[in-house]
Design an enzyme around this catalytic site. Sequence first.
Site, mmCIF file in Angstrom:
data_model
loop_
_atom_site.group_PDB
_atom_site.id
_atom_site.type_symbol
_atom_site.label_atom_id
_atom_site.label_comp_id
_atom_site.label_asym_id
_atom_site.label_seq_id
_atom_site.Cartn_x
_atom_site.Cartn_y
_atom_site.Cartn_z
ATOM 1 N N LYS A 1 -2.563 -8.837 15.955
ATOM 2 C CA LYS A 1 -1.748 -9.908 15.379
ATOM 3 C C LYS A 1 -2.178 -11.279 15.911
ATOM 4 C CE LYS A 1 1.451 -9.488 13.021
ATOM 5 N NZ LYS A 1 1.560 -9.524 11.529
ATOM 6 N N ASP B 1 -3.860 -2.127 -1.497
ATOM 7 C CA ASP B 1 -4.171 -2.435 -0.103
ATOM 8 C C ASP B 1 -4.589 -3.894 -0.011
ATOM 9 O OD1 ASP B 1 -5.275 -2.593 2.483
ATOM 10 O OD2 ASP B 1 -6.141 -0.589 2.368
ATOM 11 N N ASN C 1 13.236 -7.511 15.517
ATOM 12 C CA ASN C 1 14.151 -7.424 14.389
ATOM 13 C C ASN C 1 14.881 -6.080 14.380
ATOM 14 O OD1 ASN C 1 13.258 -9.395 11.550
ATOM 15 N ND2 ASN C 1 12.545 -9.759 13.629
ATOM 16 N N THR D 1 4.382 -12.203 15.384
ATOM 17 C CA THR D 1 5.262 -11.556 16.354
ATOM 18 C C THR D 1 5.224 -12.273 17.695
ATOM 19 O OG1 THR D 1 5.585 -9.514 17.621
ATOM 20 C CG2 THR D 1 3.359 -9.977 16.893
ATOM 21 N N ASP D 2 6.331 -12.179 18.431
ATOM 22 C CA ASP D 2 6.368 -12.752 19.777
ATOM 23 C C ASP D 2 5.473 -11.991 20.753
ATOM 24 O OD1 ASP D 2 7.888 -10.433 19.967
ATOM 25 O OD2 ASP D 2 9.622 -11.385 20.914
ATOM 26 N N GLU D 3 5.047 -10.792 20.381
ATOM 27 C CA GLU D 3 4.252 -9.973 21.299
ATOM 28 C C GLU D 3 2.881 -10.572 21.598
ATOM 29 O OE1 GLU D 3 4.413 -5.753 21.026
ATOM 30 O OE2 GLU D 3 6.154 -5.787 19.712
ATOM 31 N N TYR E 1 -1.904 -3.491 19.077
ATOM 32 C CA TYR E 1 -1.120 -4.102 18.003
ATOM 33 C C TYR E 1 -1.011 -5.607 18.205
ATOM 34 C CZ TYR E 1 3.106 -6.039 15.924
ATOM 35 O OH TYR E 1 3.991 -6.858 15.279
ATOM 36 N N LYS F 1 0.820 -1.211 0.000
ATOM 37 C CA LYS F 1 0.000 0.000 0.000
ATOM 38 C C LYS F 1 0.853 1.261 0.000
ATOM 39 C CE LYS F 1 -3.799 2.089 2.656
ATOM 40 N NZ LYS F 1 -4.625 1.959 3.899
ATOM 41 N N ALA G 1 -2.776 -7.570 20.024
ATOM 42 C CA ALA G 1 -4.088 -8.214 19.959
ATOM 43 C C ALA G 1 -4.525 -8.418 18.508
ATOM 44 C CB ALA G 1 -5.116 -7.375 20.714
ATOM 45 N N ARG H 1 5.412 3.723 28.428
ATOM 46 C CA ARG H 1 4.165 3.680 27.675
ATOM 47 C C ARG H 1 3.186 2.735 28.376
ATOM 48 N NH1 ARG H 1 6.680 0.388 22.659
ATOM 49 N NH2 ARG H 1 6.321 -1.732 23.403
#
Length: 330
Positions: free
Chosen positions: A152, A59, A178, A124-126, A148, A34, A150, A271
């Site tokens: 993923k 997109d 990364n 992602t590991d998050e 973010y 995009k 959530a 944060r």
Amino acid sequence: MKLLVTGGAGFIGSNFIRHILDKYPEYKIINLDKITYAGNLENLRDVENNPNYEFFKADICDRNRVASICARGIDCIVNFAAETYVDRSIVNAADFIKTNVSGVHTLLECAKEFETKLFIQIGTDEVYGSRDSGFCREEDILSPSSPYAASKAAADLLVLSYHRTYKLPAIITRSSNNFGPYQFPEKIVSLLITNLLENKKFPLYGDGLNVRDWLYVLDNVGAIDAIMHKGKTGEIYNIASGNLLTNLQVVRIILRIMDKDETFIEHVADRPGHDRRYALDCSKMRNLDWHPVYHFADAIGDTVRWYRENIGWWKPLKDGGQFCHWLKTA
């Protein structure tokens, strides 16, 4: 093999495209991006004339456009397209839900309709959330902290549902932090290096003791390559380097490389929902005969050198003011 790489003009996607074209000169790649703030065609200027490479600006939420490309006979979709910056998701979660969930749904529907042979979702590991000790395994319960993460996690579950319900051949990767060339200069490593090159201070959240696993981007794309060729459909693969360091340790390492002192660190308020520690068990990747090949010290030095030598790439991005509001004054 014909690949559709979505989000290929971004940081990891562009490194992946370059890796594939170099290693497999017979492969064909269609890059669909995009071109948001983090997508940059300069990342792939060196391959734009390769006869096996095509670019389409679109997109992933655009069903008609995605379907028109999948109808050309795509063997594998590798989805890097995502909104990825946690800080931005805290300010505006809507963009993350649209791209990271609805966009993935569009890709899955097209992959199903045109019987794509393999779908790889880059995760992602998050999604695991914070872990005080030990290592997260692929079968662990997901506990995302940010919008973010959530979004993923939702995408991962959607991919798994398409595999189980529709037998769509799909694989999920979950990598750690990364770093490396072509990273938009708002993440910790790229922002720190570019701020120091501009003789500016670096805003460090809280006490800086949040632990992350630091993975050189070329190791990650090598792992995705291994998964694409050797991975088992329906599986999830953690990708990490084993370089567990606090944010403060990483900052101090880069300060030393760049001959700066700690007066360039500016501690700022943490944060919301900032996870304390991520750590991944990568046993499944080792079963694919993959292991990281870049030593952290060498890779971080190479990364500093790349940003020193490519001021013309990152300076316009920072001057363009496309940062979260609290980073503009950093």
